[in-house]
Design an enzyme around this catalytic site. Structure first.
Site, mmCIF file in Angstrom:
data_model
loop_
_atom_site.group_PDB
_atom_site.id
_atom_site.type_symbol
_atom_site.label_atom_id
_atom_site.label_comp_id
_atom_site.label_asym_id
_atom_site.label_seq_id
_atom_site.Cartn_x
_atom_site.Cartn_y
_atom_site.Cartn_z
ATOM 1 N N HIS A 77 0.514 -0.955 -0.198
ATOM 2 C CA HIS A 77 0.167 0.122 -0.207
ATOM 3 C C HIS A 77 0.744 0.849 0.297
ATOM 4 O O HIS A 77 1.577 1.108 0.489
ATOM 5 C CB HIS A 77 -0.880 -0.120 1.549
ATOM 6 C CG HIS A 77 -1.729 -0.706 1.828
ATOM 7 N ND1 HIS A 77 -3.431 -0.484 1.427
ATOM 8 C CD2 HIS A 77 -2.383 -2.743 1.211
ATOM 9 C CE1 HIS A 77 -4.372 -1.230 0.956
ATOM 10 N NE2 HIS A 77 -3.246 -2.859 1.616
ATOM 11 N N TYR A 205 -9.250 4.593 7.498
ATOM 12 C CA TYR A 205 -9.104 4.868 9.280
ATOM 13 C C TYR A 205 -10.209 6.184 9.569
ATOM 14 O O TYR A 205 -9.906 7.365 8.648
ATOM 15 C CB TYR A 205 -8.648 6.130 10.104
ATOM 16 C CG TYR A 205 -6.926 5.169 9.806
ATOM 17 C CD1 TYR A 205 -6.174 4.434 8.998
ATOM 18 C CD2 TYR A 205 -6.574 3.842 11.331
ATOM 19 C CE1 TYR A 205 -5.388 3.464 9.067
ATOM 20 C CE2 TYR A 205 -5.767 3.270 11.607
ATOM 21 C CZ TYR A 205 -4.520 3.005 10.473
ATOM 22 O OH TYR A 205 -3.221 1.862 10.588
ATOM 23 N N PRO A 292 -3.637 -1.025 19.086
ATOM 24 C CA PRO A 292 -3.559 -1.300 17.595
ATOM 25 C C PRO A 292 -3.766 0.426 16.549
ATOM 26 O O PRO A 292 -3.102 -0.472 14.913
ATOM 27 C CB PRO A 292 -4.796 -2.297 16.811
ATOM 28 C CG PRO A 292 -5.369 -2.337 18.346
ATOM 29 C CD PRO A 292 -4.749 -1.330 19.403
ATOM 30 N N LYS A 296 1.001 -1.406 15.059
ATOM 31 C CA LYS A 296 2.867 -1.652 15.664
ATOM 32 C C LYS A 296 3.033 -2.482 16.071
ATOM 33 O O LYS A 296 4.220 -2.618 16.027
ATOM 34 C CB LYS A 296 2.848 0.347 16.091
ATOM 35 C CG LYS A 296 3.367 1.369 15.779
ATOM 36 C CD LYS A 296 4.164 1.384 14.080
ATOM 37 C CE LYS A 296 4.273 2.168 13.721
ATOM 38 N NZ LYS A 296 4.771 2.446 12.048
ATOM 39 N N TYR A 384 3.896 5.830 10.519
ATOM 40 C CA TYR A 384 3.445 5.004 9.844
ATOM 41 C C TYR A 384 4.209 3.915 9.819
ATOM 42 O O TYR A 384 4.315 2.302 9.838
ATOM 43 C CB TYR A 384 2.266 5.691 9.204
ATOM 44 C CG TYR A 384 1.051 4.556 9.084
ATOM 45 C CD1 TYR A 384 -0.227 3.825 9.413
ATOM 46 C CD2 TYR A 384 1.127 3.921 7.869
ATOM 47 C CE1 TYR A 384 -0.821 3.472 9.822
ATOM 48 C CE2 TYR A 384 -0.336 3.196 7.285
ATOM 49 C CZ TYR A 384 -0.814 2.591 8.315
ATOM 50 O OH TYR A 384 -2.195 1.535 8.704
HETATM 51 P P1 RFL Z 1 2.931 -13.056 21.044
HETATM 52 O O1 RFL Z 1 1.933 -13.084 19.647
HETATM 53 O O2 RFL Z 1 1.928 -13.087 21.488
HETATM 54 O O3 RFL Z 1 2.992 -14.554 20.824
HETATM 55 C C1 RFL Z 1 3.968 -14.877 22.029
HETATM 56 C C2 RFL Z 1 4.226 -16.824 21.813
HETATM 57 O O4 RFL Z 1 4.190 -17.514 23.762
HETATM 58 C C3 RFL Z 1 3.239 -17.971 23.461
HETATM 59 N N1 RFL Z 1 2.714 -17.995 25.085
HETATM 60 C C4 RFL Z 1 3.612 -19.750 26.192
HETATM 61 N N2 RFL Z 1 4.764 -20.044 26.160
HETATM 62 C C5 RFL Z 1 5.112 -21.175 26.227
HETATM 63 N N3 RFL Z 1 4.773 -20.552 28.134
HETATM 64 C C6 RFL Z 1 4.057 -20.804 28.515
HETATM 65 N N4 RFL Z 1 3.585 -20.170 29.295
HETATM 66 C C7 RFL Z 1 3.313 -19.212 26.909
HETATM 67 N N5 RFL Z 1 2.265 -18.436 27.424
HETATM 68 C C8 RFL Z 1 2.537 -17.692 25.437
HETATM 69 C C9 RFL Z 1 1.594 -17.682 22.809
HETATM 70 O O5 RFL Z 1 1.383 -18.435 23.144
HETATM 71 C C10 RFL Z 1 1.782 -16.882 21.981
HETATM 72 O O6 RFL Z 1 2.282 -18.526 20.491
HETATM 73 O O7 RFL Z 1 3.460 -11.999 20.528
HETATM 74 P P2 RFL Z 1 4.689 -11.731 20.209
HETATM 75 O O8 RFL Z 1 5.724 -12.878 19.277
HETATM 76 O O9 RFL Z 1 5.780 -10.774 21.293
HETATM 77 O O10 RFL Z 1 3.965 -10.747 18.704
HETATM 78 C C11 RFL Z 1 3.429 -9.348 19.123
HETATM 79 C C12 RFL Z 1 2.059 -9.391 17.932
HETATM 80 O O11 RFL Z 1 1.230 -11.305 18.345
HETATM 81 C C13 RFL Z 1 1.652 -8.428 18.839
HETATM 82 O O12 RFL Z 1 2.233 -7.256 19.012
HETATM 83 C C14 RFL Z 1 0.041 -8.049 17.557
HETATM 84 O O13 RFL Z 1 -0.284 -8.829 17.012
HETATM 85 C C15 RFL Z 1 -0.725 -7.263 19.198
HETATM 86 N N6 RFL Z 1 -2.228 -7.317 18.076
HETATM 87 C C16 RFL Z 1 -2.847 -6.247 17.039
HETATM 88 N N7 RFL Z 1 -1.243 -4.859 16.549
HETATM 89 C C17 RFL Z 1 -1.550 -5.236 15.517
HETATM 90 O O14 RFL Z 1 -0.480 -3.756 14.899
HETATM 91 N N8 RFL Z 1 -2.915 -4.385 14.360
HETATM 92 C C18 RFL Z 1 -3.658 -5.399 15.532
HETATM 93 O O15 RFL Z 1 -4.859 -5.889 14.476
HETATM 94 C C19 RFL Z 1 -3.379 -6.221 16.559
HETATM 95 N N9 RFL Z 1 -4.635 -6.772 16.637
HETATM 96 C C20 RFL Z 1 -3.214 -8.083 18.790
HETATM 97 C C21 RFL Z 1 -4.730 -7.826 18.023
HETATM 98 C C22 RFL Z 1 -2.735 -8.561 19.550
HETATM 99 C C23 RFL Z 1 -3.742 -9.390 20.192
HETATM 100 N N10 RFL Z 1 -3.794 -10.032 21.214
HETATM 101 C C24 RFL Z 1 -2.252 -9.681 22.098
HETATM 102 C C25 RFL Z 1 -5.164 -10.857 22.290
HETATM 103 C C26 RFL Z 1 -5.612 -8.403 18.459
HETATM 104 C C27 RFL Z 1 -5.657 -9.366 19.331
HETATM 105 C C28 RFL Z 1 -6.383 -10.430 19.681
HETATM 106 C C1 PHB Z 2 -5.023 -4.773 10.602
HETATM 107 O O1 PHB Z 2 -4.715 -5.431 9.115
HETATM 108 O O2 PHB Z 2 -5.215 -6.357 10.838
HETATM 109 C C2 PHB Z 2 -4.810 -3.509 11.009
HETATM 110 C C3 PHB Z 2 -4.085 -2.795 9.600
HETATM 111 C C4 PHB Z 2 -3.603 -1.027 10.402
HETATM 112 C C5 PHB Z 2 -4.107 -1.423 12.414
HETATM 113 C C6 PHB Z 2 -4.824 -2.107 13.245
HETATM 114 C C7 PHB Z 2 -5.101 -3.052 12.064
HETATM 115 O O3 PHB Z 2 -3.538 0.002 12.296
#
Ligand code: RFL
Ligand code: PHB
Length: 391
Positions: A77, A205, A292, A296, A384
């Site tokens: 994008h 957004y 979110p 980031k 961004y």
């Molecule tokens: P993760 O992806 O949470 O991975 C951590 C891993 O550790 C495992 N774990 C364990 N393993 C062994 N023993 C234990 N006791 C453990 N406890 C946990 C977990 O099962 C998992 O596999 O962390 P990591 O690698 O630091 O990555 C970070 C990203 O995942 C996170 O920053 C983003 O996904 C945040 N986030 C979002 N970010 C965005 O930029 N846009 C979004 O739309 C967005 N949606 C989200 C999200 C995070 C969410 N969480 C954490 C609930 C939506 C959700 C629902």
């Molecule tokens: C997504 O594609 O899930 C997404 C993109 C931008 C955001 C948050 C989530 O700021």
């Protein structure tokens, strides 16, 4: 039952983007690691979360040899749109910064990383129960866990805590050395995945009197849509018709389709400092959470791992601890800038209170300034698409 004892250079807790990328980068430097993941492979490969990669994240994945499918299926994008007061305004990221972002679901990133890890033949244990960290302040830290009920012990040189916000690694740091900085927001996001073409070719957004909304995508046939809602929202109060109505109102228009997934994302800013104690290093959500809005979370996890992989490489290759000692400070420099940006985007676009008439005026003034000032648009765009890396 007899404990099975093993040994590795780096014990990695968690197979999210942070843990799996670290394992891959270390492997390419000939450094041995063992990855412990609490959940199953199918669980981590189907968990729907983030979707937007900064250009630096794409480049990092390419350097790590993880970009073959991303290059084919990722959606680049060059801009995004901001919608307020009934009109949409394009921010041309490419023209303002020379860089772009890429849409590629986090679960796809994780699938590619799991496949790469398994191809190396190095250990990745799913279903690891009761993972615990020991002796982290010594130079022989240990991990213990159970694998199908059998007790396991792993002697390590270093432990990488990549186990997300709820994992045991941060909890293993002595509370007296840890300082927590936190902000919670009075709202959450209701996110859906719908079998419908994206309503806009780029991310949209929207700031609206009813609350924030975001239209993003996973493909030309799959829309990812988010709506601001109450923090502990009862999803039963959001039947499909209400979701589509709200999205249509806030985004101006929406393409409807079958909703294949629905979930709530809490909104929080959180930083734990420092990110290292002795031989334990935290990376990704284990150390910090961003709301979110700025997209980031996953990008920050990748940025931490770049620094950690470099630090561990110079430790294991040259016996040099300099970069390990600076790991936390280097990461926190970026983290606080990204925290500030995510907080700012959140404050600019969400409805905070029903009563306060001042804040909406300030938001509208700032948005109007933004779309009319190239300097302001450039500031948004360069954050961004992703700030340059220190390492
Ligand atoms: P993760 O992806 O949470 O991975 C951590 C891993 O550790 C495992 N774990 C364990 N393993 C062994 N023993 C234990 N006791 C453990 N406890 C946990 C977990 O099962 C998992 O596999 O962390 P990591 O690698 O630091 O990555 C970070 C990203 O995942 C996170 O920053 C983003 O996904 C945040 N986030 C979002 N970010 C965005 O930029 N846009 C979004 O739309 C967005 N949606 C989200 C999200 C995070 C969410 N969480 C954490 C609930 C939506 C959700 C629902
Ligand atoms: C997504 O594609 O899930 C997404 C993109 C931008 C955001 C948050 C989530 O700021």
């Amino acid at each position: 039952m007899r404990t099975q004892v093993g040994r590795t250079q780096v014990g990695i807790v968690g197979a999210g983007p942070a843990g799996l990328l670290l394992a891959q980068m270390l492997n390419r430097e000939g450094i041995d690691s063992v990855v412990l993941e609490a959940r199953s492979r199918s669980h981590i490969e189907s968990r729907i979360r983030a979707g937007l990669l900064e250009q630096g994240s794409v480049d990092t994945l390419a350097e790590a040899g993880l970009d073959a499918r991303l290059r084919r299926e990722g959606l680049p994008h060059d801009g995004l749109a901001l919608r307020f007061a009934g009109a949409s305004h394009r921010i041309d990221l490419q023209a303002l910064t020379g860089r772009r972002v890429t849409i590629y679901g986090q679960q796809e990133v994780v699938k590619d990383m799991v496949a790469a890890r398994l191809a190396t033949g190095r250990p990745l244990h799913f279903g690891a129960e009761e993972v615990a960290l020991h002796d982290i302040a010594t130079d022989r830290p240990r991990l213990t866990w159970k694998q199908e009920g059998v007790p396991q012990e792993l002697h390590c040189d270093v432990i990488a805590g990549c186990d997300g916000f709820h994992g045991p690694s941060r909890e293993a740091m002595p509370p007296e050395i840890l300082r927590i900085y936190e902000r919670t927001y009075p709202f959450a996001w209701l996110g859906i995945l719908a079998e419908a073409p994206p309503v806009s070719p780029e991310l949209l957004y929207a700031r609206h009197e009813e609350g924030f909304a975001l239209a993003t995508m996973r493909s030309q046939h799959l829309s990812r849509l988010y709506l601001q809602c109450a923090p502990e929202e009862n999803l039963a109060l959001w039947p499909e018709e209400r979701i589509w109505q709200a999205l249509g109102t806030r985004l101006g228009a929406v393409n409807r389709g079958r909703i294949v997934q629905k979930g709530l994302t809490a909104m929080r800013s959180y930083v734990a400092e420092p990110m290292r104690h002795g031989r334990l290093f935290l990376a990704g959500d284990a150390a910090h959470i961003v709301p979110p809005t700025g997209a980031k979370g996953m990008n920050l996890a990748i940025a931490d791992v770049r620094v950690l992989a470099a630090a561990l490489t110079s430790f294991f290759r040259q016996g040099d601890q300099g970069l390990m000692d600076r790991y936390s400070a280097i990461c926190l420099q970026r983290i606080w800038k990204v925290q500030r940006f995510s907080w700012w985007m959140t404050a600019l676009l969400h409805r905070f209170s029903e009563e306060d008439a001042f804040e909406p005026r300030v938001q509208l003034a700032e948005l109007d300034y933004l779309v009319h000032s190239e300097a302001a648009r450039t500031a948004l765009a360069e954050q961004y698409v992703g700030l340059p890396y220190d390492i």
